[in-house]
Scaffold this motif. Structure first.
Motif, short mmCIF file in Angstrom:
data_model
loop_
_atom_site.label_atom_id
_atom_site.label_comp_id
_atom_site.label_asym_id
_atom_site.label_seq_id
_atom_site.Cartn_x
_atom_site.Cartn_y
_atom_site.Cartn_z
N VAL A 127 0.87 -1.18 0.00
CA VAL A 127 0.00 0.00 0.00
C VAL A 127 0.91 1.22 0.00
O VAL A 127 1.73 1.39 0.91
CB VAL A 127 -0.91 0.02 1.24
CG1 VAL A 127 -1.81 1.25 1.22
CG2 VAL A 127 -1.74 -1.25 1.31
N VAL A 135 -3.44 3.17 7.55
CA VAL A 135 -3.64 1.79 7.11
C VAL A 135 -4.35 0.99 8.20
O VAL A 135 -5.32 0.27 7.94
CB VAL A 135 -2.29 1.13 6.75
CG1 VAL A 135 -2.47 -0.38 6.55
CG2 VAL A 135 -1.72 1.76 5.49
N PHE A 174 -8.91 0.08 -0.08
CA PHE A 174 -7.79 1.02 -0.06
C PHE A 174 -7.83 1.99 -1.24
O PHE A 174 -7.45 3.16 -1.11
CB PHE A 174 -6.46 0.26 -0.03
CG PHE A 174 -6.07 -0.20 1.35
CD1 PHE A 174 -5.56 0.70 2.27
CD2 PHE A 174 -6.25 -1.52 1.73
CE1 PHE A 174 -5.21 0.29 3.55
CE2 PHE A 174 -5.92 -1.93 3.01
CZ PHE A 174 -5.40 -1.03 3.92
N ALA A 179 -5.56 5.53 -1.60
CA ALA A 179 -4.18 5.05 -1.61
C ALA A 179 -3.60 5.26 -3.00
O ALA A 179 -4.28 5.03 -4.01
CB ALA A 179 -4.13 3.57 -1.24
N PHE A 182 -2.15 0.14 -4.68
CA PHE A 182 -2.37 -1.10 -3.94
C PHE A 182 -1.93 -2.22 -4.87
O PHE A 182 -2.60 -2.51 -5.87
CB PHE A 182 -3.84 -1.26 -3.55
CG PHE A 182 -4.12 -2.50 -2.73
CD1 PHE A 182 -4.13 -2.42 -1.34
CD2 PHE A 182 -4.36 -3.73 -3.32
CE1 PHE A 182 -4.39 -3.56 -0.56
CE2 PHE A 182 -4.62 -4.86 -2.56
CZ PHE A 182 -4.63 -4.77 -1.17
#
Length: 774
Positions: A127, A135, A174, A179, A182
């Motif tokens: 990530v 996270v 995510f 993010a 990923f």
């Protein structure tokens, strides 16, 4: 000032080490002999698919890292001031620091790679663009608490690890959280996570075969992000398999020590890039010179004061314990809320010893004495458990509390399910959860059954769980709500209601934890002095994180055989104590008189460690009676033979004769006939196909038979008695020597525990008075 950094899995490339193998032919030959194949051919010719398989990647990378380091020194580079390695690379760091030699390191890495390569069903993903807190928050809030943070590579690059299907579900979560990237990794296992616990256990048994020294150069450990401690090298190394890699903090620690050059030694530039990112995003971490392990406190959230450490248990004890000038009684010891919630007079628990050693008679006597006892159900038939519960109901007519020991059975989960069915059917309100390395459907089902919400908004649990733990990661699992995946599975199967599933996230799996130090039977050989403070901090962090409104108490177990030991536990802040070994040498204990005769005379040095029957193949160990029996020596011999040979037919004639005439007193064929009669058809079918599995079943017959002989008091088999016991009983025997309790026939379980607490209170009162006077 220079630090050398060794890369881990993921840095391998076809062709690596091309300019090294010929220059270090001696090491290359050693590697070929240990591995059984040409390391040069693998690294230079592949095939690439094989090189990228964990079983082969790890030894290949370890060898190339080592040759690169030798080249560096040969070219005139100085020895480093510090060394560190990312995951696998830590083994190279330890070789460079002199903890073990190249050959030992390669043997360790070879086995590590094999065990990790066998892991299936797991996954990992990188990530990028979120920090650690973000996270962790996303995982918790989205119900993905089955996923662990595995690698903290840089402040903005985090690797997560878990079951493959959970990792796949996490991608959308995510990406929705913005993010930057990923990216699932090409691995088959959930490395550096709770799911590697069994591999870690087996690896621990392997490491114990080798000599490991304290590093002569500081090695920064992945697990702690601090230098290895001289007294915990093996423990720190093996824990790396299931623990996260704190790489970012490790590099910041080195920067804080004034390291001018951090040089990657080995193929690729992954670590070089990470160091650059860490310098840019975080910078040095300044740590006091004497600090060798992190001592972070729970962070305060906006608008709140920093979390305070819980005071010792006396703050929650009772009015008599509040001042050193007042007399302390046994009833004052421990947590008031613990005693109130379980309906006890004393903060004392008698643990559930297996195969009915913690008998219905023992549990009833403890209950009538104002303490909490757990029925020992492991290895007992369901009919026997139900009969014992009916007996207890008939004995405890005033509603005195008692519980049942619920042991995790990973090989046969149906046994765990059957015991939970019995507990629910007989309205057993508390279980002692033992030997769990992960939450199971049966345990979660028991915990969630009957959840309701009270008028004040709190979730009320009908069923309580006291979990016996000796490791932080297991404590974390019990201190967290039931895994969302298991809750959803139980709901889908109709085994819990929608209301119970909805409330599951508002309370932890366990109401209380019992922290088990070195003890009889299965043990991690932990130390109470380290367990209690560490788990207390973890408890406080998770209570604050989840906002639990009810207290979670911490008890102490292992080594409690004298008043001084019990007093020390309470003084350290234990909310309750749990006794074990001392209880099996009492009138009420469900073992033979012959075993009790042996136990009443032992001293603290009269126990030893031996392989366990249920964990035989993976090197599981138990603490057992040594004095007067040959079981520890013979059990260790069987495990040694199992590791050395692949079939009974391969045993040399002397060993085969010794086993059949002395250990088994039966032929292998006769033992195998017994095995066939008592094992499921699937096990026998596997044995017929796999000679080594057949050998394991035959050898494990000895463990089962040694327990049966001990419980029944078979005098002919006395030398083979398997008796789980810790040194606490030896200490107890010395305490009561010369008194009426020297003879076990005068030892009654409630009386000895009551006297233990009375004297502990007196010891504690004297200590408090002495402190007040000083």
């Amino acid at each position: 000032m220079v630090a050398y950094l060794f890369p881990g899995q993921g840095s391998q490339t076809l062709g690596m080490g091309a300019d090294l193998f010929d220059d270090f032919r001696d090491l290359t030959d050693v590697a070929d002999e240990i591995l059984g194949y040409s390391i040069r051919s693998l690294a230079l010719e592949g095939p690439e698919e094989r090189l990228n398989h964990t079983q082969y990647t790890q030894p290949a990378l370890f060898v190339v890292n080592e040759l690169s380091y030798r080249r560096l020194l040969a070219d005139g580079k100085p020895e480093p001031d510090y060394v560190a390695g990312h995951s696998l690379g830590e083994y190279n760091a330890l070789v460079a620091a002199g903890a073990f030699d190249f050959a030992t390191g390669l043997r360790l890495v070879k086995r590590r790679g094999e065990l990790m390569g066998q892991a299936q069903g797991g996954g990992m993903a990188a990530v990028v663009g979120l920090d650690e807190k973000e996270v962790r928050d996303i995982l918790r809030e989205s119900g993905l608490d089955t996923i662990d943070v595995a690698n903290l590579n840089s402040p903005s690059q985090i690797v997560v690890s878990g079951l493959r299907e959970d990792i796949e579900r996490a991608e959308a979560v995510f990406k929705a959280a913005q993010a930057r990237m990923f990216r699932p990794l090409a691995v088959s296992g959930a490395f550096h996570s709770r799911y590697m616990a069994e591999a870690q256990l087996e690896f621990t048994a392997h490491v114990e075969r080798f000599a490991v020294s304290a590093p002569r150069i500081p090695v920064i450990a992945n697990v702690t992000a601090r230098p290895y401690r001289a007294d915990r090298v093996v423990e720190t190394l093996v824990s790396q398999i299931s623990s996260g890699v704190r790489w970012s903090e490790s590099i910041r620690y080195l920067l804080g020590k004034g390291e001018e050059e951090l040089l990657q030694v080995g193929p690729g530039r992954v670590l070089t890039s990470l160091v650059r990112s860490i310098r840019r995003e975080a910078g040095p971490l300044i740590v006091a010179d004497e600090e060798t392990e992190p001592a972070t406190a729970p962070a305060a959230t906006a608008g709140t004061a920093p979390a305070q450490a819980a005071p010792p248990a006396l703050a929650d004890a009772g009015p008599a314990a509040a001042g050193s000038g007042l007399r302390v009684t046994a009833a004052d010891l421990g947590s008031v809320s613990f005693k109130r919630d379980y309906g006890l007079r004393y903060a004392c628990v008698a643990g559930g010893m297996y195969r009915g050693i913690a008998s219905a008679e023992l549990v009833a006597a403890v209950a009538r004495g104002g303490m909490l006892g757990f029925l020992g159900t492991a290895g007992q038939a369901p009919e026997r458990v139900e009969a014992d519960l009916r007996h207890l109901r008939g004995q405890l007519t005033a509603g005195e509390p008692f519980g049942v020991n619920l042991v995790s059975d990973r090989a046969r989960p149906e046994r765990e399910e059957a015991l939970v069915d019995i507990c629910l059917r007989h309205d057993v309100r508390v279980v002692e959860a033992s030997s769990f390395i992960a939450m199971t459907p049966a345990l979660v089902r028991y915990r969630l059954a009957g959840l309701t919400r009270a008028a004040d908004g709190q979730v009320v649990a009908r069923n309580r769980v006291i979990a016996k733990v000796s490791r932080p990661e297991i404590a974390r699992a019990f201190l967290s709500p039931a895994p969302a995946r298991l809750v959803a599975q139980l709901l889908e199967q109709g085994r819990i209601t929608a209301a119970e599933a909805e409330l599951a996230g508002e309370l932890p799996v366990a109401d209380d934890l019992c922290l088990e130090a070195d003890s009889g039977g299965h043990t991690d050989q932990g130390v109470a002095l380290t367990l209690l403070p560490a788990i207390r901090r973890l408890r406080d962090d998770l209570v604050a994180e989840h906002g639990y409104r009810r207290p979670i108490r911490l008890g102490a177990a292992g080594g409690i055989g004298t008043p001084d030991a019990a007093a020390a536990c309470f003084l350290m802040g234990a909310d309750f104590v749990t006794t074990g070994s001392i209880n099996q040498c009492t009138v009420e204990a469900g073992t033979s008189d012959l075993v009790k005769d042996l136990l009443q005379d032992i001293n603290i040095q009269d126990t030893d460690y031996a392989p366990s029957g249920d964990g035989f193949e993976v090197g599981g160990r138990v603490q057992v009676l040594k004095r007067g029996v040959l079981f520890p020596a013979r059990a260790n011999k069987l495990y040694e033979l199992y590791k050395r040979y692949d079939a009974l037919e391969q045993l040399d004639a002397t060993a085969a004769r010794q086993l059949q005439t002395r250990y088994f007193r039966k032929s292998f064929d006769e033992v195998y006939a017994d095995v066939r009669a008592h094992h499921p058809a699937a096990e026998i079918e596997k044995a017929e196909q796999d000679p080594k599995h057949k050998m394991a079943l035959v050898f494990k017959w000895y463990f089962a038979n040694s327990t049966r002989q001990a419980l029944s008091g078979d005098d002919d088999g006395r030398v083979d008695f398997q008796v789980h016991c810790g040194p606490a009983l030896g200490a107890f025997n010395q305490w009561v020597k010369g008194t009426e309790w020297e003879d076990w026939r005068r030892r009654h379980v409630a009386e000895i525990n009551g006297r233990l607490l009375d004297e502990a209170a007196a010891v504690l009162g004297r200590r408090l008075a002495a402190v007040g006077t000083a």
